[in-house]
Design a protein around this motif. Sequence first.
Motif, PDB file in Angstrom:
ATOM      1  N   MET A  87       0.822  -1.209   0.000  1.00  0.00           N
ATOM      2  CA  MET A  87       0.000   0.000   0.000  1.00  0.00           C
ATOM      3  C   MET A  87       0.858   1.263   0.000  1.00  0.00           C
ATOM      4  O   MET A  87       0.493   2.271  -0.597  1.00  0.00           O
ATOM      5  N   ARG A  88       2.018   1.209   0.649  1.00  0.00           N
ATOM      6  CA  ARG A  88       2.911   2.363   0.635  1.00  0.00           C
ATOM      7  C   ARG A  88       3.465   2.596  -0.777  1.00  0.00           C
ATOM      8  O   ARG A  88       3.546   3.734  -1.237  1.00  0.00           O
ATOM      9  N   ILE A  89       3.823   1.518  -1.455  1.00  0.00           N
ATOM     10  CA  ILE A  89       4.301   1.622  -2.839  1.00  0.00           C
ATOM     11  C   ILE A  89       3.216   2.215  -3.731  1.00  0.00           C
ATOM     12  O   ILE A  89       3.471   3.084  -4.558  1.00  0.00           O
ATOM     13  N   ALA A  90       1.972   1.748  -3.541  1.00  0.00           N
ATOM     14  CA  ALA A  90       0.854   2.273  -4.335  1.00  0.00           C
ATOM     15  C   ALA A  90       0.662   3.760  -4.081  1.00  0.00           C
ATOM     16  O   ALA A  90       0.445   4.540  -5.018  1.00  0.00           O
ATOM     17  N   ALA A  91       0.740   4.176  -2.818  1.00  0.00           N
ATOM     18  CA  ALA A  91       0.555   5.590  -2.476  1.00  0.00           C
ATOM     19  C   ALA A  91       1.654   6.450  -3.092  1.00  0.00           C
ATOM     20  O   ALA A  91       1.386   7.547  -3.613  1.00  0.00           O
ATOM     21  N   GLN A  92       2.889   5.971  -3.059  1.00  0.00           N
ATOM     22  CA  GLN A  92       4.000   6.732  -3.637  1.00  0.00           C
ATOM     23  C   GLN A  92       3.876   6.831  -5.157  1.00  0.00           C
ATOM     24  O   GLN A  92       4.100   7.901  -5.739  1.00  0.00           O
ATOM     25  N   ALA A  93       3.497   5.734  -5.801  1.00  0.00           N
ATOM     26  CA  ALA A  93       3.309   5.767  -7.260  1.00  0.00           C
ATOM     27  C   ALA A  93       2.181   6.720  -7.629  1.00  0.00           C
ATOM     28  O   ALA A  93       2.257   7.443  -8.634  1.00  0.00           O
ATOM     29  N   ALA A  94       1.130   6.744  -6.803  1.00  0.00           N
ATOM     30  CA  ALA A  94       0.019   7.655  -7.050  1.00  0.00           C
ATOM     31  C   ALA A  94       0.471   9.107  -6.958  1.00  0.00           C
ATOM     32  O   ALA A  94       0.050   9.954  -7.760  1.00  0.00           O
ATOM     33  N   ARG A  95       1.334   9.413  -6.000  1.00  0.00           N
ATOM     34  CA  ARG A  95       1.864  10.781  -5.884  1.00  0.00           C
ATOM     35  C   ARG A  95       2.733  11.142  -7.089  1.00  0.00           C
ATOM     36  O   ARG A  95       2.720  12.284  -7.555  1.00  0.00           O
ATOM     37  N   GLY A  96       3.477  10.172  -7.599  1.00  0.00           N
ATOM     38  CA  GLY A  96       4.272  10.435  -8.796  1.00  0.00           C
ATOM     39  C   GLY A  96       3.401  10.778  -9.988  1.00  0.00           C
ATOM     40  O   GLY A  96       3.678  11.728 -10.736  1.00  0.00           O
ATOM     41  N   LEU A  97       2.327  10.016 -10.168  1.00  0.00           N
ATOM     42  CA  LEU A  97       1.398  10.285 -11.272  1.00  0.00           C
ATOM     43  C   LEU A  97       0.655  11.594 -11.050  1.00  0.00           C
ATOM     44  O   LEU A  97       0.393  12.349 -11.999  1.00  0.00           O
TER      45      LEU A  97
END
Length: 262
Positions: A87-97
């Motif tokens: 979930m942390r990886i998903a949140a970080q990728a979402a911030r990148g996008l």
Amino acid sequence: MILGRGAFGTVYKGVLQNGHQVAVKRANSSSSHEMFDKELELLGRANHSCLVNLMGYCQEDKLLVFEFMARGTLLENISSCEWISRMRIAAQAARGLEYLHRYASPSIIHRDVKTANILLDRDWNAHVSDFGLACVDLKAARGYLDPEYGLSSKITAKSDVYSFGVVLLELLSGQKPVDSSRKFQSLVAWVLNLVERREWSSVLVPSLPAPLQPEPLYRAVKLALECSKFASKQRPFMTLVAKRLEEIVEAMAGAPLLSISS
């Protein structure tokens, strides 16, 4: 020293004179200098902690120098990640996008969001890569492609949201985006069928310890399905997606896991 090969070039591991490790992308001989210049211009406009940032270039040899991501792609590491890490990886990728969509000037549509284009550094932080290819006519891989594209032939920021929804479902289920062995080959359809039957726990990766409080993960499943709705107008923007995922990470941080043996 080869880290990967793609349609537009080969990526090598490099070491600078000061010992700093980098990733060097050499464009294919078929790539024009015009295409290289467009990608260079786009990459030069984006810099964020959740992106794989450009460090330098060699215009004559069509080389791009990027930050080195020690753990490689999310695709290669997804089976090694625990729930909180996923979930942390998903949140970080979402911030990148979100940065590409909202803060880059002009905004950038990635066009090819998938687990192979999310890279992990030594500390398991996520960085979105290959957004420089947004300057070419590139469409998402099978299983990630916005279904509205078939009707309009138009890629939008909400197309990235759809692709990200599939990535999030991969993290939650451990399933492939498309699998001919499933009754519902599309991962989105497979998850939606389970949710409609209220079989929420059946969506989650069975090999991982089950959380004592699974509600945050069920919220993540619901969010992923919102991202992957057929109509783009019904999908949330990446800012809201990132915010909700960060709330899910926060909720999970203090929640213990139920041992498989108990």
